[in-house]
Design an enzyme around this catalytic site. Structure first.
Site, short mmCIF file in Angstrom:
data_model
loop_
_atom_site.label_atom_id
_atom_site.label_comp_id
_atom_site.label_asym_id
_atom_site.label_seq_id
_atom_site.Cartn_x
_atom_site.Cartn_y
_atom_site.Cartn_z
N HIS A 18 0.79 -1.44 -0.16
CA HIS A 18 0.02 -0.18 -0.08
C HIS A 18 0.96 1.42 -0.04
CE1 HIS A 18 -3.68 2.35 1.13
NE2 HIS A 18 -2.91 3.12 1.46
N GLU A 19 1.74 1.29 0.85
CA GLU A 19 2.55 2.38 1.09
C GLU A 19 3.53 2.56 -0.07
OE1 GLU A 19 1.71 4.71 3.12
OE2 GLU A 19 0.56 3.18 4.36
N HIS A 22 1.96 4.66 -2.92
CA HIS A 22 1.98 5.93 -2.52
C HIS A 22 3.52 6.66 -2.93
CE1 HIS A 22 -1.90 6.27 -1.00
NE2 HIS A 22 -1.54 5.84 0.22
#
Length: 420
Positions: A18-19, A22
């Site tokens: 997920h990170e 980003h």
């Protein structure tokens, strides 16, 4: 111990992906990333490379990527500040020492009269604190401000999150949930290759268990079942349903094998499942072991779980919300403990489903979640101007606080279910 390792693996992988979404989109857009963190709270591990600090933290309740300009952090050198400057050979400022100047004996003393560390990147002032010696220096784009033991890299405006176009900002935020879906696709695809094929719902037989009723009757893998006792079978589900409903009864299978039709009689054995008797003949579901089927399985299975999760969310809205519908870290840990007992492949499947869950939950239009931020971007697109950063920051702060309260309640509920 096995459960702890499995939980760390599952949690770490889905939060990391997920990170990572980003992080990669931020880098691609030219945004400075200050922190890449797995977990919250006290640091367990920290490593800094170039402008980014990578950390693993104690509390397994998520992670974050801190981008320049998101937190309102500004470096303001007001007139009258006395600082020390370290210069490069071409006399660009590389270090601005605010506190601890005695440790930098070669630093040039300067009393600041004016400084711009975002756009024009310069600092003016009086050299040696002498008002007759006014000087101006250009500041390097990667210069750092030193305040005691704390080093903070300056952020040129074009490296900040807010300087980027609406499209780049939205893509950077959306990339987190997107990478959760990508992780699920990769896991399901790997599972399809490792397991040697993809389960289908065709009306045919998979592997036949030796010495089973099917094997004894002469049924073979690949047989296409046209009907059972005169009932047409269009899918594997039809076959399972008819066999399950007729334990101990002689059944007439009309099959197609090598372009020829045969009638084979099979008597399902009687097995108890969930308190009732069902029929079993010892045949596995059919599989497709083609390369295309294995690749497409990652996408179709991910879409299947997305639709299932949205169905559950819809039921939560229409049927009433309860804390028992949610799982926090403790609930995920206890569920992982059960999943581990079924083996590593089942754990991988569980990881993919959780990753999809995380992606969808983060897309919900709630403050402090990625979906909430995307909602503000939609508002900006319609109004042609962004929401006041202070107001948006306050809304996200309140949203984050409420989410933390919900997390505490869910965790307490998980503990009660697990131990009481």
């Amino acid at each position: 111990m096995t459960t702890i390792i499995a939980f760390i693996f599952v949690f770490g992988l889905i939060v990391f992906f997920h990170e990572l979404g980003h992080f990669l989109l931020a880098k691609r857009s030219g945004i400075m990333v200050k922190d890449f963190s797995i977990g919250f709270g006290p640091k367990i591990f920290a490593y800094k490379k170039k402008e980014t600090q990578y950390t693993i933290r104690l509390l397994p309740i998520g992670g974050y990527v801190r981008m320049a300009g998101e937190d309102g952090e500004e470096i303001d050198l007001k007139p009258g500040f006395r600082v020390g400057l370290e210069l490069s050979p071409d006399e660009n400022v590389t270090k601005i020492i605010v506190n601890g100047k005695d440790q930098y004996v070669n630093a040039q003393p300067l009393e600041v009269s004016h400084a711009d560390l975002e756009k024009d990147l310069f600092i003016e002032g009086f050299e040696d604190f002498d008002e007759t010696k006014k000087v101006r220096y250009n500041v390097a784009r990667d210069a750092v401000i030193i305040d005691g033991k704390i080093e903070t890299q300056i952020v040129p405006y074009d490296r900040s999150f807010g300087s980027k176009s609406l499209g780049k900002r939205a893509a950077t935020i959306f990339a987190g949930p997107l990478f959760n879906f990508i992780l699920a696709i990769l896991i399901f695809t790997v599972l399809a290759f490792v397991q040697g094929g993809v389960v289908t719902n065709e009306s045919e037989l998979g592997k036949v268990v030796p010495d089973s009723p099917a094997a004894s009757a002469g049924l073979k893998q690949g047989d296409e079942v046209q009907s059972i006792d005169g009932k047409k079978t269009d899918s594997w589900t039809d076959i399972v349903t008819i066999v399950s409903e007729n334990p101990g009864k002689d059944l007439d299978f009309k099959i197609s094998r090598d372009n020829q039709t045969e009638d084979i009689h099979v008597t399902p054995e009687t097995v108890k499942e969930q308190g009732k008797e069902v029929g079993k003949i010892g045949v596995a579901s059919p599989t497709n072991d083609s390369f295309g089927a294995k690749i497409s399985y990652g996408f179709t299975q991910t879409w299947f779980w997305i639709s299932q999760i949205f169905t559950v969310l819809g039921n939560m809205i229409t049927g009433g919300f309860s804390l028992d519908m949610l799982n926090g870290p403790v609930g995920i840990y206890t569920s992982t403990e059960q999943v581990v007992s079924y083996g590593f492949l089942t754990l991988l499947n569980w990881t993919a489903v959780l990753s999809i869950n995380l992606g969808i939950v983060n897309l919900l239009p709630l403050p402090a979640l990625d979906g909430g931020r995307l909602l503000f971007f939609a508002y900006e697109l319609i109004r042609r101007k962004p929401v006041d950063p202070k107001k948006e920051g306050m809304i996200h702060f309140i949203g984050f606080a409420l989410l933390m309260v919900l997390m505490i309640l869910v965790t307490w509920n998980d503990i009660q279910r697990a131990f009481f």
